[in-house]
Structures are given as C-alpha cells and as structure tokens.
Design a protein around this motif. Structure first.
Motif, mmCIF file in Angstrom:
data_model
loop_
_atom_site.group_PDB
_atom_site.id
_atom_site.type_symbol
_atom_site.label_atom_id
_atom_site.label_comp_id
_atom_site.label_asym_id
_atom_site.label_seq_id
_atom_site.Cartn_x
_atom_site.Cartn_y
_atom_site.Cartn_z
ATOM 1 N N LYS A 36 30.609 34.101 35.749
ATOM 2 C CA LYS A 36 31.931 33.559 35.330
ATOM 3 C C LYS A 36 32.938 33.956 36.483
ATOM 4 C CE LYS A 36 31.466 36.365 31.555
ATOM 5 N NZ LYS A 36 31.530 37.076 30.532
ATOM 6 N N LEU A 37 33.727 33.057 36.626
ATOM 7 C CA LEU A 37 34.856 33.207 37.678
ATOM 8 C C LEU A 37 35.639 34.389 37.231
ATOM 9 C CD1 LEU A 37 36.808 30.512 39.440
ATOM 10 C CD2 LEU A 37 37.906 32.541 38.476
ATOM 11 N N CYS A 38 35.636 35.284 38.122
ATOM 12 C CA CYS A 38 36.423 36.608 38.016
ATOM 13 C C CYS A 38 37.848 36.579 38.593
ATOM 14 C CB CYS A 38 35.693 37.726 38.280
ATOM 15 S SG CYS A 38 36.335 39.144 37.702
ATOM 16 N N PHE A 39 37.663 36.259 40.012
ATOM 17 C CA PHE A 39 39.050 36.102 40.703
ATOM 18 C C PHE A 39 38.537 35.420 42.099
ATOM 19 C CE2 PHE A 39 37.251 40.111 41.993
ATOM 20 C CZ PHE A 39 37.169 40.087 43.336
ATOM 21 N N GLY A 40 39.654 35.068 42.840
ATOM 22 C CA GLY A 40 39.245 34.212 44.036
ATOM 23 C C GLY A 40 40.464 34.041 44.764
ATOM 24 N N GLY A 41 40.112 33.331 45.966
ATOM 25 C CA GLY A 41 41.222 33.195 46.911
ATOM 26 C C GLY A 41 41.830 31.669 46.627
ATOM 27 N N LEU A 42 43.226 31.783 46.694
ATOM 28 C CA LEU A 42 43.975 30.502 46.608
ATOM 29 C C LEU A 42 45.316 30.491 47.177
ATOM 30 C CD1 LEU A 42 44.337 28.205 44.602
ATOM 31 C CD2 LEU A 42 45.508 29.517 42.840
ATOM 32 N N ASN A 43 45.439 29.645 48.033
ATOM 33 C CA ASN A 43 46.616 29.345 48.937
ATOM 34 C C ASN A 43 47.033 30.465 49.495
ATOM 35 O OD1 ASN A 43 46.369 26.702 47.886
ATOM 36 N ND2 ASN A 43 47.735 26.965 46.361
ATOM 37 N N GLY A 44 46.171 31.435 50.118
ATOM 38 C CA GLY A 44 46.522 32.465 50.859
ATOM 39 C C GLY A 44 46.801 33.737 49.711
ATOM 40 N N GLY A 45 46.684 33.755 48.571
ATOM 41 C CA GLY A 45 46.964 34.451 47.690
ATOM 42 C C GLY A 45 45.493 34.826 46.762
ATOM 43 N N LEU A 46 45.762 35.104 45.711
ATOM 44 C CA LEU A 46 44.631 35.372 44.662
ATOM 45 C C LEU A 46 44.901 34.675 43.391
ATOM 46 C CD1 LEU A 46 42.222 37.593 44.913
ATOM 47 C CD2 LEU A 46 43.593 38.862 43.405
ATOM 48 N N LEU A 47 43.736 34.076 42.828
ATOM 49 C CA LEU A 47 43.569 33.529 41.554
ATOM 50 C C LEU A 47 42.896 34.554 40.654
ATOM 51 C CD1 LEU A 47 43.283 31.030 39.479
ATOM 52 C CD2 LEU A 47 41.131 30.845 40.427
ATOM 53 N N CYS A 48 43.715 35.127 39.699
ATOM 54 C CA CYS A 48 43.196 36.259 38.777
ATOM 55 C C CYS A 48 42.852 35.569 37.347
ATOM 56 C CB CYS A 48 44.079 37.272 38.669
ATOM 57 S SG CYS A 48 44.311 37.789 40.237
ATOM 58 N N ARG A 49 41.569 35.717 36.996
ATOM 59 C CA ARG A 49 41.248 35.504 35.331
ATOM 60 C C ARG A 49 41.677 36.546 34.550
ATOM 61 N NH1 ARG A 49 35.656 32.474 33.192
ATOM 62 N NH2 ARG A 49 36.586 31.856 31.165
ATOM 63 N N ILE A 50 42.528 36.437 33.961
ATOM 64 C CA ILE A 50 43.130 37.664 33.150
ATOM 65 C C ILE A 50 42.946 37.353 31.601
ATOM 66 C CG2 ILE A 50 44.317 38.786 35.179
ATOM 67 C CD1 ILE A 50 46.458 36.776 32.532
ATOM 68 N N ASP A 51 43.350 38.610 30.924
ATOM 69 C CA ASP A 51 43.507 38.541 29.371
ATOM 70 C C ASP A 51 44.855 37.701 29.072
ATOM 71 O OD1 ASP A 51 43.886 38.869 26.500
ATOM 72 O OD2 ASP A 51 42.814 40.896 26.748
ATOM 73 N N PRO A 52 44.707 36.665 28.460
ATOM 74 C CA PRO A 52 45.613 36.034 28.143
ATOM 75 C C PRO A 52 46.656 36.685 27.136
ATOM 76 C CG PRO A 52 43.854 34.360 27.522
ATOM 77 C CD PRO A 52 43.331 35.720 27.948
ATOM 78 N N ALA A 53 46.339 37.665 26.541
ATOM 79 C CA ALA A 53 47.529 38.275 25.813
ATOM 80 C C ALA A 53 48.144 39.416 26.557
ATOM 81 C CB ALA A 53 46.456 39.398 24.835
ATOM 82 N N GLU A 54 47.682 39.494 27.936
ATOM 83 C CA GLU A 54 48.424 40.313 28.818
ATOM 84 C C GLU A 54 49.418 39.471 29.812
ATOM 85 O OE1 GLU A 54 46.947 44.037 30.585
ATOM 86 O OE2 GLU A 54 45.222 43.090 29.921
ATOM 87 N N ARG A 55 49.125 38.179 29.914
ATOM 88 C CA ARG A 55 49.670 37.158 30.947
ATOM 89 C C ARG A 55 51.110 37.399 30.948
ATOM 90 N NH1 ARG A 55 50.995 31.681 30.038
ATOM 91 N NH2 ARG A 55 51.091 30.524 32.039
#
Length: 113
Positions: A36-55
């Motif tokens: 499963k996608l956990c996190f990754g690089g995005l436009n020099g930053g970080l794409l984070c897959r997080i708990d929607p309840a904490e968003r």
C-alpha cells in the motif's frame, strides 16, 4: 533536497524494522508498505497517507496543504512542503504518522495487464 528525504526515509524505515518497496510514481519515489502507498516524494516535499480523522489537526502544522484530485479533496492525504520538513525529526514525525495509518489503509485494486 528530495534525495536527502529519501535517504532519511530509508534510515527511519530500517530503524523501525519496516519492510518496504520503492516505486517510481507521481514524478517521484513512493514507499509502499504491505503493498500500500504509505508516503512518497511530491513536488520537492512529501505526500503523506494519513488517518483522515487526524487530517484537520495535521493541516495546522507548518508547510502542509490539502491534496486535490480534480475538484475533489483527497481526505486521507496531505502534502508536506519543504518548509514543513526542515529537519530529520520532522520527516520522522510524518513517516510515523503514515506508518500508524498504514495497517488501516485499503490497498489499491490490482490492474490486469
């Protein structure tokens, strides 16, 4: 800077005993945990897959913004820009948030080829 994030990410994952796979995706490298996608690089930053309840609370942190797909907000993700990851400990915080959510995340459907 992105390469430094990747290096730090590998160190953090290894220190936590996490098994991962790296894939080229979305113009950067993504880190897959349990297929499963956990996190990754995005436009020099970080794409984070997080708990929607904490968003909402996580979006209050420096350098974070909403990710959109067309007109739709992606509720289980945040984009952390470089100013939100000035130090190793900041990246460690975000990766930990992604790892906490990963067991609850749904895997993408496999595409037939």
């Amino acid at each position: 800077m992105q390469d430094l994030y990747y290096e730090w990410a590998r160190t953090i994952l290894t220190a936590n005993g996490v098994v991962w796979e790296e894939k080229k995706m979305m113009g950067g490298t993504t880190f897959m945990v349990e297929e499963k996608l956990c996190f990754g690089g995005l436009n020099g930053g970080l794409l984070c897959r997080i708990d929607p309840a904490e968003r909402a609370s996580l979006l209050e942190r420096t350098g974070t913004k909403v990710i959109r797909q067309g007109d739709r907000e992606m509720k289980g993700y945040v984009h952390v820009q470089p100013e939100g990851i000035p130090a190793y400990e900041d990246l460690e915080f975000w990766i930990q948030k992604c790892l906490e959510f990963n067991p609850k995340a749904k895997a993408s459907k496999k595409r037939g080829r």
